[in-house]
Design a protein around this motif. Structure first.
Motif, PDB file in Angstrom:
ATOM      1  N   MET A   1       0.904  -1.213  -0.047  1.00 52.36           N
ATOM      2  CA  MET A   1       0.245   0.017  -0.057  1.00 52.36           C
ATOM      3  C   MET A   1       0.825   1.431   0.067  1.00 52.36           C
ATOM      4  N   THR A   2       0.644   2.141  -0.775  1.00 52.43           N
ATOM      5  CA  THR A   2       1.326   3.471  -1.119  1.00 52.43           C
ATOM      6  C   THR A   2       1.142   4.465  -0.108  1.00 52.43           C
ATOM      7  N   ASP A   3       2.129   4.764   0.901  1.00 50.58           N
ATOM      8  CA  ASP A   3       1.723   5.879   1.909  1.00 50.58           C
ATOM      9  C   ASP A   3       1.158   7.335   1.457  1.00 50.58           C
ATOM     10  N   ALA A   4       0.332   7.404   2.207  1.00 50.77           N
ATOM     11  CA  ALA A   4      -0.611   8.856   1.746  1.00 50.77           C
ATOM     12  C   ALA A   4       0.331   9.925   1.704  1.00 50.77           C
ATOM     13  N   VAL A   5       0.343  10.725   0.748  1.00 49.89           N
ATOM     14  CA  VAL A   5       1.138  11.932   0.557  1.00 49.89           C
ATOM     15  C   VAL A   5       0.468  13.232   1.158  1.00 49.89           C
ATOM     16  N   ARG A   6       1.163  14.012   2.079  1.00 46.46           N
ATOM     17  CA  ARG A   6       0.679  15.288   2.652  1.00 46.46           C
ATOM     18  C   ARG A   6       0.618  16.483   1.652  1.00 46.46           C
ATOM     19  N   GLN A   7      -0.436  16.959   1.609  1.00 45.11           N
ATOM     20  CA  GLN A   7      -0.804  18.179   0.563  1.00 45.11           C
ATOM     21  C   GLN A   7      -1.173  19.262   1.285  1.00 45.11           C
ATOM     22  N   GLN A   8      -1.600  20.646   0.605  1.00 44.30           N
ATOM     23  CA  GLN A   8      -2.035  21.705   1.180  1.00 44.30           C
ATOM     24  C   GLN A   8      -2.799  22.265   0.093  1.00 44.30           C
ATOM     25  N   LEU A   9      -3.763  23.258   0.615  1.00 47.56           N
ATOM     26  CA  LEU A   9      -4.322  24.280  -0.188  1.00 47.56           C
ATOM     27  C   LEU A   9      -4.787  25.455   0.848  1.00 47.56           C
ATOM     28  N   GLN A  10      -5.207  26.328   0.163  1.00 48.56           N
ATOM     29  CA  GLN A  10      -5.343  27.644   0.901  1.00 48.56           C
ATOM     30  C   GLN A  10      -6.977  27.855   1.149  1.00 48.56           C
ATOM     31  N   CYS A  11      -7.329  27.988   2.319  1.00 50.22           N
ATOM     32  CA  CYS A  11      -8.490  28.229   2.925  1.00 50.22           C
ATOM     33  C   CYS A  11      -9.401  29.398   2.054  1.00 50.22           C
ATOM     34  N   LYS A  12     -10.359  29.144   1.327  1.00 45.92           N
ATOM     35  CA  LYS A  12     -11.020  30.273   0.855  1.00 45.92           C
ATOM     36  C   LYS A  12     -11.990  31.276   1.830  1.00 45.92           C
ATOM     37  N   SER A  13     -11.940  30.872   2.715  1.00 46.55           N
ATOM     38  CA  SER A  13     -12.705  31.776   3.895  1.00 46.55           C
ATOM     39  C   SER A  13     -11.778  32.708   4.447  1.00 46.55           C
ATOM     40  N   CYS A  14     -10.557  31.881   5.155  1.00 43.85           N
ATOM     41  CA  CYS A  14      -9.622  32.785   5.882  1.00 43.85           C
ATOM     42  C   CYS A  14      -8.191  33.012   5.393  1.00 43.85           C
ATOM     43  N   GLY A  15      -7.718  32.160   4.200  1.00 47.37           N
ATOM     44  CA  GLY A  15      -6.705  32.399   3.576  1.00 47.37           C
ATOM     45  C   GLY A  15      -5.637  31.514   4.423  1.00 47.37           C
ATOM     46  N   ALA A  16      -5.742  30.753   5.697  1.00 49.19           N
ATOM     47  CA  ALA A  16      -4.666  29.875   6.013  1.00 49.19           C
ATOM     48  C   ALA A  16      -4.582  28.733   5.383  1.00 49.19           C
ATOM     49  N   PRO A  17      -3.482  28.153   5.447  1.00 49.13           N
ATOM     50  CA  PRO A  17      -2.982  26.708   4.894  1.00 49.13           C
ATOM     51  C   PRO A  17      -3.965  25.742   5.562  1.00 49.13           C
ATOM     52  N   VAL A  18      -4.304  24.730   4.695  1.00 47.56           N
ATOM     53  CA  VAL A  18      -5.058  23.808   5.032  1.00 47.56           C
ATOM     54  C   VAL A  18      -4.369  22.487   4.725  1.00 47.56           C
TER      55      VAL A  18
END
Length: 320
Positions: free
Chosen positions: A1-18
């Motif tokens: 099983m392939t390990d999950a890759v950590r990713q990131q996007l920007q919150c549309k409401s407050c701009g914080a990284p998710v």
């Protein structure tokens, strides 16, 4: 099983990284609490119907509820509340899609009947089958766990039909499933409020979902078809046809706080799943007392003895 890759996007409401892991589909911002659903092909959809059951039950309330549960009902050792030793508890906030819907089921089958034919010594009992049919309808707030590849003890009991109480007979061959109790379900929309990340204690981690709304609704349909078929199967000796139609009224994402308690009794480990909002037990395991096993054994022997006595009586009466 392939390990999950950590990713990131920007919150549309407050701009914080998710931050999120590959495979997760519903993401909650840890700063403002807004939630989005990854619908595929770069499509990000805001989840408007996102609710939470705020953790309210403290340790004293949960302990009192558990002790009361240990002292109630059948097939539990009388000294369970006193001798049970708590080994700790873990808190988690899990995501569920709650599908509010209605189901209508039509079924048909045959009931097995018996009748006596003939007279006197020539009488005999014969079996025949009688056609039967019917229908029923139900309303549901059906919970679908929003993650894959994880097993959390007891969350199946949030829906009706699963075991709510699991008795450990320790291999006793005459248990017959006694001491087990089926769940009537938990309505996760009752008492739910608009999700607010600030109302979740820091010591309880919040899990993102891994299935989207459409997948949850499809899964709910399949589970409800099986659930209603089990109901129909209990109404007839042999079920030959069962058809369930489901109408969905709305689907909500609900985060539920849960506590998994561990305790030991006479060296064996048992688990309890507690609703962090109400403090009530969702599902619990418990040992069966030695006295209860003795009572069941005596009862079975009495029934077997009665059957043997009846058979002997019938044999002797026909010889006269």
């Amino acid at each position: 099983m392939t390990d999950a890759v950590r990713q990131q996007l920007q919150c549309k409401s407050c701009g914080a990284p998710v931050d999120y892991l590959s495979g997760e589909a519903t993401l909650t911002c840890g700063y403002c609490g807004s939630t989005v659903m990854l619908a595929g092909m770069g499509n990000i959809v805001a989840v408007e119907k996102h609710f939470c059951l705020v953790p309210k039950a403290d340790e004293n309330v949960m302990t009192a509820t558990i002790k009361k549960w240990m002292g109630e009902g059948f097939f539990k050792p009388k000294d369970l509340p006193e001798r049970a030793a708590f080994q700790g508890r873990d808190g988690i906030v899990l995501p569920f899609w709650v599908v509010a819907c209605r189901s209508f089921t039509q079924w048909s089958g045959q009931n097995r009947r018996t009748r006596t034919v003939g007279f006197g010594k020539n009488s005999r009992t014969e079996t025949y089958w009688e056609p039967a049919s019917g229908n029923f309808e139900n309303t549901h707030n059906w919970s679908v766990y929003a993650r894959r590849g994880e097993e959390w003890f007891g969350i199946d009991a949030l829906n009706p039909g699963a075991l709510k109480t699991a008795a450990d007979w320790g291999g006793f061959f005459l248990s017959f499933g006694l001491g087990n109790e089926n769940s009537t379900g938990v309505n996760l929309l009752q008492g739910a409020t608009k999700f607010n990340v600030k109302e979740i204690p820091e010591k309880m981690s919040i899990k993102n979902g891994q299935i989207n709304q459409q997948q949850a609704e499809e899964e709910a349909r399949g589970q409800l078809v099986r659930y209603n078929r089990a109901i129909a199967d209990g109404r007839v000796s042999t079920l030959t046809d069962c058809d369930t139609q489901i109408s969905i009224d709305g689907t909500h994402l609900v985060h539920l706080p849960l506590w998994i308690w561990q305790y030991t009794y006479e060296g064996k480990n048992y688990r309890l799943l507690v609703n962090g909002f109400t403090g009530q037990i969702v599902k619990g395991e418990h040992p069966v007392g030695k006295y209860d096993k003795l009572v069941v054994l005596i009862a079975v022997l009495a029934v077997v003895g009665g059957i043997v006595a009846f058979i002997l009586y019938m044999i002797l009466s026909h010889r006269q």
